[in-house]
Design an enzyme around this catalytic site. Sequence first.
Site: not given
Length: 190
Positions: A26, A28-32, A100
């Site tokens: 996802g 950057s900042g999505a919560g991975k 990715s």
Amino acid sequence: MYLKTQLKKYKESSMKQRGVTIWLTGLSGAGKTTITNALEQRLREEDYPLEVLDGDVVRTNLTKGLGFSKEDRDENIRRIGFVANLLTRHGVFVLVSAISPYREIREQVKEKIGDFVEVFVNAPLTVCESRDVKGLYKRARAGEIKSFTGIDDPYEPPLNPEVECRTDIEDLEESVNKIWHKLEQLGYLR
């Protein structure tokens, strides 16, 4: 004697633990990383063999020197996938948290590993930008960072992820539970 036999059976069954790569992708900042940390804690509490391959940590150690061209990003994912595959084959749960951005290389890694659960950590770009603790989006918008995923470089979302976590509308526990239930459904959890 009975107790000794049962203990031996338990050890043998736990040694045959089936490994799996859980690949969180996802923006950057999505919560991975947040989801990865919570899932890691839950898996450790259940005593699963586990390794975490975080994109930022891997770039600092395993793939140091690679840039952010498409070729370098693909090579970064190939290397992460290689390590994840080795660990998965040996019964380890591997949590990969990496942007990715390109679908084709993710599919190649998925095919090679086999025991692979793709998790799309999905949040709108505006939400990711509002969570920008490192200030990367701000720098990208100002032209200080080139080829930044989601700004001037594409992110290709998965077409058929095993799990989609909508971090803009669900809480952390919901996201982790979605992944946990999928792992149960696929037979990875004891």
